[in-house]
Write a protein that holds these residues in place. Sequence first.
Motif, PDB file in Angstrom:
ATOM      1  N   LYS A 292       0.848  -1.197   0.000  1.00 36.46           N
ATOM      2  CA  LYS A 292       0.000   0.000   0.000  1.00 36.46           C
ATOM      3  C   LYS A 292       0.885   1.248   0.000  1.00 36.46           C
ATOM      4  O   LYS A 292       1.144   1.843   1.038  1.00 36.46           O
ATOM      5  CB  LYS A 292      -0.999   0.003   1.164  1.00 36.46           C
ATOM      6  N   GLN A 294       0.254   3.916  -2.370  1.00 35.87           N
ATOM      7  CA  GLN A 294      -0.492   5.086  -2.835  1.00 35.87           C
ATOM      8  C   GLN A 294      -1.851   5.164  -2.145  1.00 35.87           C
ATOM      9  O   GLN A 294      -2.362   4.150  -1.679  1.00 35.87           O
ATOM     10  CB  GLN A 294      -0.733   4.978  -4.343  1.00 35.87           C
ATOM     11  N   ASN A 295      -2.462   6.364  -2.139  1.00 33.36           N
ATOM     12  CA  ASN A 295      -3.797   6.512  -1.566  1.00 33.36           C
ATOM     13  C   ASN A 295      -4.866   5.901  -2.448  1.00 33.36           C
ATOM     14  O   ASN A 295      -5.855   5.377  -1.970  1.00 33.36           O
ATOM     15  CB  ASN A 295      -4.132   7.984  -1.353  1.00 33.36           C
ATOM     16  N   GLU A 296      -4.677   6.034  -3.729  1.00 32.85           N
ATOM     17  CA  GLU A 296      -5.656   5.478  -4.664  1.00 32.85           C
ATOM     18  C   GLU A 296      -4.948   4.638  -5.688  1.00 32.85           C
ATOM     19  O   GLU A 296      -3.871   5.006  -6.150  1.00 32.85           O
ATOM     20  CB  GLU A 296      -6.384   6.614  -5.399  1.00 32.85           C
ATOM     21  N   SER A 298      -5.930   2.219  -9.361  1.00 32.62           N
ATOM     22  CA  SER A 298      -7.002   1.745 -10.237  1.00 32.62           C
ATOM     23  C   SER A 298      -6.576   0.411 -10.834  1.00 32.62           C
ATOM     24  O   SER A 298      -5.376   0.093 -10.908  1.00 32.62           O
ATOM     25  CB  SER A 298      -7.318   2.770 -11.314  1.00 32.62           C
TER      26      SER A 298
END
Length: 402
Positions: A292, A294-296, A298
Amino acid sequence: MLKGKRILVGICGGIAAYKSADLVSRLKKKGACVKVIMTKNAGEFITPITLASLSGNKVATDMFSCPQDWDIQHISLAQWAEYIIIAPATANFIGKAASGIADDLLTTTVMASKAMVIAVPAMNTNMYNNPIVGRNIESLATHNGYLFFGPASGHLACGDTGTGKMEEPTAIVEYVERLTNASRSYEGKTVLVTAGPTREALDPVRFLTNGSSGKMGYSIAGAAAARGARVILISGPTHLQPPASVEFVPVVSAVDMYNAVMDSYKECDIVIKTAAVSDYRPAVAYNHKMKKTQNEISLDMVRNPDILAQLGKDKGKRILVGFAAESIDIIEYAKDKIKKKNLDMIVANDITQEGAGFNSNTNEGFILDSNGGMEQLTRMDKMEMANIILDKIACLFGKDNQ
Ligand code: C5P
């Protein structure tokens, strides 16, 4: 045809036991050979003399004081029976059978028998809805191949209104007749069934999947094997035990399922695709667990092969049956799928309905065929639905069971 069929009726101690006299009488009138075992508690509701008179045979009630003309009683009855009908099947009987407890003549005989067991539950609504009873029914249905018929809903002897009424003897006789008529109708056929969800890996520990339990497909596989078919069951990960006498091919992803189906497809006469196959998979499955950082994030997804559509292109004389789990416009989508995938039949469920579709013991919906026929299926046990679907398919290859 019940003529000459050897049917053992097991009667447990519930108020519905009085209906079992009618059941025995009706089975006899159809020409079946009927023997009866009563539990000790059943004797509180109905007498052995009634059942002996109606069945024309001595009634067994006790392991240790038995009619003298039978050998070791539970073994001889277990071997004699082709069908065992437990009516009423109480929560107590169901619980004991599911736990492997054989502490009286009925449970011992059932456990020692290879006969097809049809359990007809009858009990108070709250008892029936008790999760322990549900678990026991599920376990007997999936691990032991028991068929459950009912219970019906209505006014119960205890004063409650709800589910728990024993099905009427006429309906039980019809149900057993259907089973016996159907019994070898799939001899010589090879049936491929897919079941369960697929898992699409994101990394070594994470995956995308859905809530399919596999129950519908496993029920169809077991019922087809019971009718004499050679059955290949290709299944995504489930918690179920594959039914006895099917060739079991476990798979994980949609691509695995595609490969397994393509390996067996040529040998099959009938393909029934109950599996909830993932339409997409992550474009990249990482070799190491994702961090983890990055915050977001895709996720890029790519299409999985549509197995059934592919089979439809190379169909030959095979019968192809699909399933459609939908939440809107179910009939329109189902009709569309019959055309697009070149199917003979599709079973469409509305997964928004309680008691239908994923992870439920019951199902309801519609059967549509390529000639424009449509039949509504009211809510019923998945095993019962499996038998209706197999009856319909048998009509397509010319073995009408109705
Ligand atoms: O198109 P949809 O997924 O709704 O169609 C459902 C039917 O198609 C089911 O019988 C399912 O097993 C089958 N299917 C398939 N391969 C896919 C997706 C669905 O065989 N990739």
